[in-house]
Scaffold this active site. Structure first.
Site, PDB file in Angstrom:
ATOM      1  CG  HIS A  61      -0.336   0.125   2.521  1.00  0.00           C
ATOM      2  ND1 HIS A  61       0.543  -0.810   3.027  1.00  0.00           N
ATOM      3  CD2 HIS A  61      -0.445   1.087   3.477  1.00  0.00           C
ATOM      4  CE1 HIS A  61       0.943  -0.428   4.230  1.00  0.00           C
ATOM      5  NE2 HIS A  61       0.368   0.711   4.526  1.00  0.00           N
ATOM      6  CG  HIS A  63      -0.148   4.326   4.639  1.00  0.00           C
ATOM      7  ND1 HIS A  63      -0.897   3.516   5.454  1.00  0.00           N
ATOM      8  CD2 HIS A  63      -1.012   5.223   4.094  1.00  0.00           C
ATOM      9  CE1 HIS A  63      -2.169   3.909   5.401  1.00  0.00           C
ATOM     10  NE2 HIS A  63      -2.262   4.939   4.591  1.00  0.00           N
ATOM     11  CG  ASP A  65       4.873   2.998   7.320  1.00  0.00           C
ATOM     12  OD1 ASP A  65       3.985   3.443   6.572  1.00  0.00           O
ATOM     13  OD2 ASP A  65       4.664   2.101   8.163  1.00  0.00           O
ATOM     14  CG  HIS A  66       4.434   0.161   4.053  1.00  0.00           C
ATOM     15  ND1 HIS A  66       4.418  -1.170   4.379  1.00  0.00           N
ATOM     16  CD2 HIS A  66       3.921   0.817   5.129  1.00  0.00           C
ATOM     17  CE1 HIS A  66       3.908  -1.330   5.596  1.00  0.00           C
ATOM     18  NE2 HIS A  66       3.598  -0.126   6.071  1.00  0.00           N
ATOM     19  CG  HIS A 141      -3.926  -0.254   6.082  1.00  0.00           C
ATOM     20  ND1 HIS A 141      -3.907  -0.154   7.450  1.00  0.00           N
ATOM     21  CD2 HIS A 141      -2.873   0.480   5.630  1.00  0.00           C
ATOM     22  CE1 HIS A 141      -2.889   0.618   7.801  1.00  0.00           C
ATOM     23  NE2 HIS A 141      -2.249   1.026   6.734  1.00  0.00           N
ATOM     24  CG  ASP A 212       0.675  -1.245   7.439  1.00  0.00           C
ATOM     25  OD1 ASP A 212       1.579  -2.070   7.623  1.00  0.00           O
ATOM     26  OD2 ASP A 212       0.841  -0.007   7.523  1.00  0.00           O
ATOM     27  CG  HIS A 270       3.689  -2.440  10.448  1.00  0.00           C
ATOM     28  ND1 HIS A 270       2.862  -1.636  11.180  1.00  0.00           N
ATOM     29  CD2 HIS A 270       4.031  -1.719   9.352  1.00  0.00           C
ATOM     30  CE1 HIS A 270       2.704  -0.478  10.539  1.00  0.00           C
ATOM     31  NE2 HIS A 270       3.407  -0.502   9.438  1.00  0.00           N
TER      32      HIS A 270
HETATM   33 ZN   LIG Z   1       2.871   0.801   7.851  1.00  0.00          ZN
HETATM   34 ZN   LIG Z   2      -0.211   1.708   6.391  1.00  0.00          ZN
END
Ligand SMILES: [Zn+2]
Ligand SMILES: [Zn+2]
Length: 307
Positions: A61, A63, A65-66, A141, A212, A270
């Protein structure tokens, strides 16, 4: 058999011990980088796996942090003579953000030094090749277009070497033909069929990777009977409300999914800095004993299990 190396196992922000989310899944000579949080390229170097053949990237996805590590990785790949093509697979919303990051920040009008293929994930099989299949399925998510990945080793019939020897089948092309389902005629005129030398169909390993996730219930079917499951465990039960608010799972919820779906092994990642690893492990293992809290650079094999 699949192999997974966790490169980063932290949620949202890195900690002293954990980098941001990224992992490499391997099957024979195939390798997939799943997610690419900030700092992933250094984790790749530290893990010793190197950049070679790391040209297929799957994004769960969009976001930050990914995906933020894609910028640095692509910048390095641009100067890396051995990498001339890269595929990034992501949902539509994530891909818009990745496109902005790569073309708006990294390249800014410059022609890329390598062929960058951005592939929008559609549900179903993404790659099928011989006895390997990779497919995508939807995950709930925050935001649209979040996906999980299913890695399958397709059922195959093992080649019975002793049987082949007793029938006088020479090594080389004749054996390859038999494995691929073709009959062969030997020098003396005898015909050997695949059934003469292949054993009964053996099921392969199946491995589910979820990033996530805010709803484990919708994943019970796809996870059913999987030999391995990787999934997030960002919160603990006493903060279950917060987990729900941010579209995440508690360790117990992830473990309950593994239990209901009768999976072989559960790997949790995570991990939030707000808890100690021991608390997450204990909460998960109370529900599903084969739970492991992954650490950066941990490596695991996922094989077909007899259950
Ligand atoms: Zn994340
Ligand atoms: Zn996320």
């Amino acid at each position: 058999m699949f192999e997974i190396i966790f490169l980063g196992t932290s949620a949202s922000a890195p900690s002293v011990y954990r980098g941001l989310t990224s992992q490499v899944v391997s099957y024979n000579d195939k390798r997939f980088l799943i997610d690419c949080g900030e700092g992933s390229q250094r984790q790749i170097l530290k893990s010793g796996i190197g950049f070679r053949r790391l040209t297929k990237i799957l994004i769960t996805h969009g976001h930050l942090d990914h995906i933020l590590g894609l910028a640095g990785l692509l910048s390095t790949f641009s100067r890396w003579e051995t990498v001339d093509q890269i595929e990034i697979w992501a949902g539509e919303w994530a891909m818009e953000r990745i496109h902005d990051l790569l073309y708006g920040v990294v390249l800014r009008g410059a022609k890329p030094a390598l062929d960058i293929q951005l592939k929008i994930i559609e549900l179903g099989p993404l790659i099928e090749d011989g006895d390997f299949r990779l497919s995508a399925f939807p995950v709930k998510h925050r935001g649209p277009g979040c996906f999980g990945f299913q890695f399958e080793e397709l059922p195959r019939r093992p080649f019975r070497v002793e049987q082949a020897l007793s029938l006088g089948v020479p090594e080389g092309p004749a054996r390859r033909d038999l494995v691929s389902g073709k009959s062969v005629t030997l020098e003396d005129g005898r015909v050997v069929t695949p059934d003469d030398v292949l054993g009964d169909l053996l099921p392969g390993a199946r491995f589910i990777h979820v990033g996530d996730c805010g709803d484990a219930d919708s994943l019970v079917d796809i996870c059913q009977g999987a030999d391995g499951l990787v999934i997030e465990a960002t919160y603990l039960e006493h903060e279950r409300d917060l987990a729900a608010k941010f579209g995440h799972l508690t360790a117990a919820q992830a473990a309950m999914l593994a239990k209901r779906a009768n999976v072989g092994q559960l790997f949790l990642t995570h991990i939030s800095r707000r808890y100690r690893e021991k608390e997450i492990r204990e909460e998960a293992q109370a529900v599903f004993p084969d739970s492991t809290v992954a650490r950066d650079f941990d490596k695991y094999e996922i094989r077909k299990l007899d259950k």
